[in-house]
Scaffold this active site. Structure first.
Site, short mmCIF file in Angstrom:
data_model
loop_
_atom_site.label_atom_id
_atom_site.label_comp_id
_atom_site.label_asym_id
_atom_site.label_seq_id
_atom_site.Cartn_x
_atom_site.Cartn_y
_atom_site.Cartn_z
N GLY A 164 0.68 -1.24 -0.04
CA GLY A 164 -0.14 -0.07 0.01
C GLY A 164 0.82 1.36 -0.09
O GLY A 164 2.03 1.29 -0.54
N ARG A 165 0.39 2.23 0.60
CA ARG A 165 1.07 3.64 0.50
C ARG A 165 2.42 3.51 1.22
O ARG A 165 3.51 3.74 0.78
CB ARG A 165 0.14 4.46 1.30
CG ARG A 165 -0.89 5.11 0.58
CD ARG A 165 -1.93 5.96 1.32
NE ARG A 165 -2.81 5.25 2.14
CZ ARG A 165 -3.97 5.20 2.39
NH1 ARG A 165 -4.57 6.05 1.66
NH2 ARG A 165 -4.53 4.25 2.99
N ILE A 166 2.41 3.00 2.58
CA ILE A 166 3.82 2.73 3.23
C ILE A 166 4.70 1.61 2.51
O ILE A 166 5.85 2.14 2.30
CB ILE A 166 3.45 2.53 4.81
CG1 ILE A 166 2.62 3.72 5.30
CG2 ILE A 166 4.88 2.49 5.54
CD1 ILE A 166 2.09 3.26 6.60
N ARG A 193 -2.40 -8.42 -2.42
CA ARG A 193 -3.65 -9.12 -3.01
C ARG A 193 -3.76 -8.73 -4.49
O ARG A 193 -3.81 -9.50 -5.20
CB ARG A 193 -4.86 -8.54 -2.45
CG ARG A 193 -5.29 -9.41 -1.05
CD ARG A 193 -6.56 -9.00 -0.59
NE ARG A 193 -6.37 -7.21 -0.33
CZ ARG A 193 -7.10 -6.70 0.32
NH1 ARG A 193 -8.33 -7.25 0.85
NH2 ARG A 193 -6.95 -5.36 0.62
N GLU A 220 1.01 -6.59 22.67
CA GLU A 220 1.58 -5.28 22.97
C GLU A 220 0.85 -4.63 24.11
O GLU A 220 -0.37 -4.79 24.05
CB GLU A 220 2.24 -4.40 21.74
CG GLU A 220 0.74 -4.03 21.12
CD GLU A 220 1.49 -3.18 19.96
OE1 GLU A 220 2.37 -3.75 19.16
OE2 GLU A 220 1.23 -2.12 19.85
N ILE A 275 6.48 -3.79 11.04
CA ILE A 275 6.12 -2.44 11.36
C ILE A 275 4.47 -2.20 11.14
O ILE A 275 3.96 -1.08 11.28
CB ILE A 275 6.57 -1.26 10.50
CG1 ILE A 275 6.46 -1.22 9.06
CG2 ILE A 275 8.35 -1.10 10.98
CD1 ILE A 275 6.79 0.06 8.29
N ALA A 276 3.76 -3.29 10.99
CA ALA A 276 2.58 -3.65 10.64
C ALA A 276 1.49 -3.45 12.04
O ALA A 276 1.24 -2.69 12.41
CB ALA A 276 1.96 -4.53 9.67
N ARG A 277 1.45 -4.81 12.46
CA ARG A 277 0.48 -4.91 13.51
C ARG A 277 1.04 -6.37 14.25
O ARG A 277 1.54 -7.11 13.16
CB ARG A 277 -0.84 -5.13 13.12
CG ARG A 277 -1.56 -3.87 13.00
CD ARG A 277 -1.83 -2.95 14.36
NE ARG A 277 -2.65 -1.76 14.34
CZ ARG A 277 -2.05 -0.66 13.86
NH1 ARG A 277 -0.81 -0.71 13.93
NH2 ARG A 277 -2.73 0.39 13.86
N HIS A 320 6.25 0.28 19.42
CA HIS A 320 5.28 0.89 18.45
C HIS A 320 5.44 2.42 18.39
O HIS A 320 4.56 3.22 18.85
CB HIS A 320 3.80 0.50 18.96
CG HIS A 320 2.91 0.50 18.08
ND1 HIS A 320 1.78 -0.35 18.07
CD2 HIS A 320 2.75 1.16 16.96
CE1 HIS A 320 1.15 -0.06 16.93
NE2 HIS A 320 1.55 0.87 16.29
N ILE A 321 6.54 2.91 17.55
CA ILE A 321 6.95 4.17 17.49
C ILE A 321 6.98 4.59 16.07
O ILE A 321 7.48 5.67 15.71
CB ILE A 321 8.18 4.55 18.36
CG1 ILE A 321 9.28 3.80 18.00
CG2 ILE A 321 7.74 4.55 19.69
CD1 ILE A 321 10.55 4.47 18.39
#
Ligand code: DGY
Length: 330
Positions: free
Chosen positions: A156-158, A179, A269, A238-240, A287-288
């Site tokens: 996606g964007r990131i 996808r 977390e 860096i997602a989840r 998570h920064i």
């Protein structure tokens, strides 16, 4: 005329609360307490809207307890903390903060990948511990970044912003799995190639995860996927949390089946899997990813724009479930 009441669930910049007070009765959380689910439920009583972070969970039962709620403005691009279908079914608008954090989060993801590859946290701890007594030819020899293969899961964007850094700044070959394949005009300047997930795992020297969390991609990277990766590779999340099976990752890192990892997010977390805490070859951050003052200001500004627009008859700029707006207009 009574003004709508809104809840600001976590501490924010003080001027943000002042801005909201021009429009609403505001209950906020200046001490930044982490409220229990019961406390959040209690505080939402009588509120028309709430400014949330990714830490507050909103489910159908909570929505049913608060039928006056109309808008939930999440100060995050991700919104897996909110049951969006349940909101949509009840006419509750959900908004997020895309775009404003893209470049900052991509900077961070690239830095975390490099820190893992070049063993920066591990070697800094070594120095601070007073163990640096001489230079050695193989001291903290890491994995090459420039010219290597950058794999991105979730383009996606990131993901695209990280690909730009890799391709244009570091001469990396970019492969990705998503996808849907990106249009040729997006792929071409990056030399990016869509591959299936198995190929992505097998060919990446540095695999970066940037996909949204959904129940379907829980443990998208587990023991089987890690076994397909090169033992010389790095993995950056860096997602989840929950996308990676943290126990399986710790086992792979300990056994040397994966060179290193960089993590900003965790399954439970703020708790971190205890095995990960014992390993030198993983960089662990709290998570920064979007944490610069400018970006956090832009994120909360976007969330507040959404909240104000939604509750004062305006057009919320970044709705997640815009179909709700059509229902409001009807
Ligand atoms: C986001 O925006 O989703 C970040 O992870 C902050 O929660």
């Amino acid at each position: 005329m009574t003004r709508p009441a809104v809840l600001v669930a976590r501490a924010v910049f003080p001027d943000v609360v002042e801005r909201l007070r021009h429009h609403f009765d505001v209950e906020h959380n200046p001490d930044d307490e982490v409220w229990s689910a019961d406390e959040l439920r209690r505080r939402l009583a009588g509120k028309s809207g709430a400014l949330l972070t990714a830490s507050e969970r909103i489910d159908a039962a909570l929505l049913d307890a608060h039928p006056r709620l109309r808008v939930l403005a999440n100060m995050a691009v991700g919104y897996n903390n909110i049951d969006v279908p349940a909101c949509t079914a009840r006419g509750v608008l959900v908004t997020n903060t895309p775009d404003v954090l893209t470049e900052t989060t991509a900077d961070f993801g690239f830095a975390l990948m490099m820190a893992a590859a070049r063993r920066m946290a591990e070697s800094e701890h070594f120095l601070r511990a007073g163990r640096w007594t001489k230079w050695s030819y193989d001291m903290f020899a890491g994995a090459e970044v420039h010219g290597s293969t950058l794999g991105i899961l979730g383009m996606g964007r990131i993901g695209q912003a990280i690909a730009r850094r890799g391709a244009l700044g570091f001469g990396m070959k970019v492969i990705y799995h998503n996808r849907s394949r990106l249009p040729a005009e997006v792929e071409a300047p990056l030399g990016a190639r869509w591959v299936d997930k198995a190929t992505l795992l097998a060919e990446s020297d540095h695999l970066v995860l940037v996909l949204p969390y959904t129940p379907a991609n829980r443990h998208a990277i587990g023991a089987a996927e890690l076994a397909r990766m090169k033992p010389t590779a790095t993995l950056t999340n860096i997602a989840r949390g929950g996308i990676v099976d943290d126990a399986a990752l710790a086992a792979a890192l300990r056994a040397g089946r994966l060179f290193a990892a960089g993590l900003d997010v965790y399954e439970n977390e703020p708790a971190v899997h205890p095995e990960l805490l014992t390993l030198p070859n993983v960089v662990l951050l709290p998570h920064i990813g979007s944490a610069t003052e400018a970006t956090r200001r832009a994120m909360v500004g976007c969330a507040v724009d959404n909240l104000i627009a939604a509750l004062t008859g305006g057009v919320p700029p970044t709705p997640v479930n815009p179909q709700v707006l059509a229902g409001w207009a009807a």
